[in-house]
Design an enzyme around this catalytic site. Structure first.
Site, short mmCIF file in Angstrom:
data_model
loop_
_atom_site.label_atom_id
_atom_site.label_comp_id
_atom_site.label_asym_id
_atom_site.label_seq_id
_atom_site.Cartn_x
_atom_site.Cartn_y
_atom_site.Cartn_z
N SER A 116 32.88 -17.21 46.92
CA SER A 116 32.35 -16.21 46.51
C SER A 116 30.84 -16.92 46.50
O SER A 116 30.63 -18.11 46.45
CB SER A 116 32.53 -16.42 45.23
OG SER A 116 31.68 -15.29 44.74
N TYR A 140 34.96 -18.64 36.86
CA TYR A 140 34.99 -18.30 38.14
C TYR A 140 34.47 -18.26 39.33
O TYR A 140 35.43 -19.20 40.31
CB TYR A 140 34.64 -16.22 37.91
CG TYR A 140 35.16 -16.09 39.60
CD1 TYR A 140 35.99 -15.47 39.93
CD2 TYR A 140 34.30 -15.64 40.26
CE1 TYR A 140 37.02 -15.27 41.86
CE2 TYR A 140 33.94 -15.31 41.41
CZ TYR A 140 35.18 -15.35 41.88
OH TYR A 140 35.59 -14.82 43.24
N LYS A 144 36.42 -21.41 42.45
CA LYS A 144 35.91 -21.47 43.82
C LYS A 144 35.21 -22.54 44.38
O LYS A 144 35.71 -23.03 45.59
CB LYS A 144 34.97 -19.89 43.94
CG LYS A 144 35.89 -18.57 43.58
CD LYS A 144 36.98 -18.43 45.13
CE LYS A 144 37.40 -17.50 44.29
NZ LYS A 144 38.52 -16.89 45.51
#
Ligand code: UDP
Length: 323
Positions: A116, A140, A144
């Site tokens: 991402s 989040y 990643k």
């Protein structure tokens, strides 16, 4: 060619499964259906199981013998990751680690990872190149970035493991044939919320921040159609199998639209006016997030077909009307 797709019943995964199926790949989807849907899996078998269930995962590797793995299964809601980081680290990092261990156990070497633009945090340079430092600003994005580091180290360990990591920018729209699209409870994404407001499902659309240092004061994002993103996955797989080289690619169009421009496009495409209100900034939103995409164009030969905001909105709207 047999491909194992984790999270293949989700929004992006299901669009990739559709393309793989159309191109003659044998696909198996592994999904716990926590946010995915059985109807979204248009090709191949669906195994309903959790990635944390190692025995089932092993059984799938043993019986299906995939030649490559595409890994979409993950939690993706930024504010939730702030409230419940353990949930995010468990699923996005620990379960990915277990998947990689299982691949190693069964001698599977090729891995495509859903990363991402959140790994960049608030980038210093726009458009942001793949070489920019990893500086996520929420759990989040940290999950990643952590997996990307694991992949980098694993690819250097001399086991033959290789991967492509695709850093998604703002994925939007739906299958132009209208068979699949975004279906997730309480969506937070701008285009989804805007079409839901046009439909009357939401009362009003809030604009989070109108005092950003951008021409109209609202944030700018690089919106990429989900089918163009799906195509990038197929090219990445081909690249990996042909060259055996691990790579990281941004997935975006290289230019952006402001929140206000998106709202105007949604009103135009839907032909409906709806209430829009100014609201405070949402914490953690970078003012501008636009991909530098030269690398994916040059190395993978990726040529987006749907680089058109109104087309993206139209497919999202057509899908929304069916749900
Ligand atoms: N946004 C907004 N109203 C909404 C949803 C999003 O103003 O109802 C803004 C958000 O603050 C950001 C941009 O739209 O500047 C894109 O947000 P989204 O959640 O779609 O994607 P993100 O860039 O956070 O991944």
């Amino acid at each position: 060619m047999r491909i194992l797709v984790t999270g293949g019943a989700g929004y992006i995964g299901s669009h990739v499964v559709k393309l793989l199926g159309e191109r003659g790949y044998e696909v198996i989807t592994y999904d716990n259906l926590s946010t995915g849907h059985e109807w979204a899996v248009l090709y191949g078998k669906l195994i309903r199981a959790d990635l944390g269930d190692r025995e089932t995962l092993r059984k799938v590797f043993r019986e299906f013998r995939p030649q490559a793995v595409m890994h979409f299964a993950a939690h993706i809601v930024v504010p939730e990751s702030v409230r419940d980081p353990l949930k995010y680290y468990r699923n996005n990092v620990v379960h990915t680690l277990q998947l990689l261990e299982t691949m190693e156990e069964f001698g599977v070497k090729d891995f495509i990872f859903s990363s991402s633009a959140a790994v960049y945090g608030i980038p210093e340079k726009i458009p942001v190149p793949e070489t920019a430092p990893l500086k996520p600003i929420n759990p989040y994005g940290e999950t990643k970035a952590t997996v990307e580091r694991i992949l980098r180290d694993l690819s250097r360990a001399g086991t033959g493991f290789r991967y492509v990591s695709l850093r998604y920018f703002n994925v939007a729209g739906a299958d132009p044939e209208g068979r699949i699209g975004f279906a997730y409870p309480d969506p937070t994404h701008l285009i989804i919320r805007a079409v839901k407001t046009a439909k009357g499902e939401l009362e009003r659309l809030e604009i989070f921040g109108t005092d950003y240092p951008t021409p109209d004061g609202t944030c700018i994002r690089d919106f990429i159609h989900v089918t163009d993103l799906a195509e990038a996955h197929l090219l990445a797989l081909q690249y990996l199998l042909e060259t055996g080289k691990s790579e990281i690619f941004n997935c975006g169009y290289g230019h952006g639209y402001s929140v206000l421009e998106v709202i105007r496009a949604v009103k135009k495409v839907t032909g409906r006016d709806f209430p829009v209100v100014e609201a405070p900034r949402r914490p953690g939103d970078p003012p501008v997030l636009v991909a530098e995409n030269r690398k994916i164009r040059e190395r993978l030969g990726w040529r987006p077909r749907y680089d058109d905001l109104e087309f993206i909105v139209r497919t999202a709207w057509e899908w929304e009307k069916r749900t």
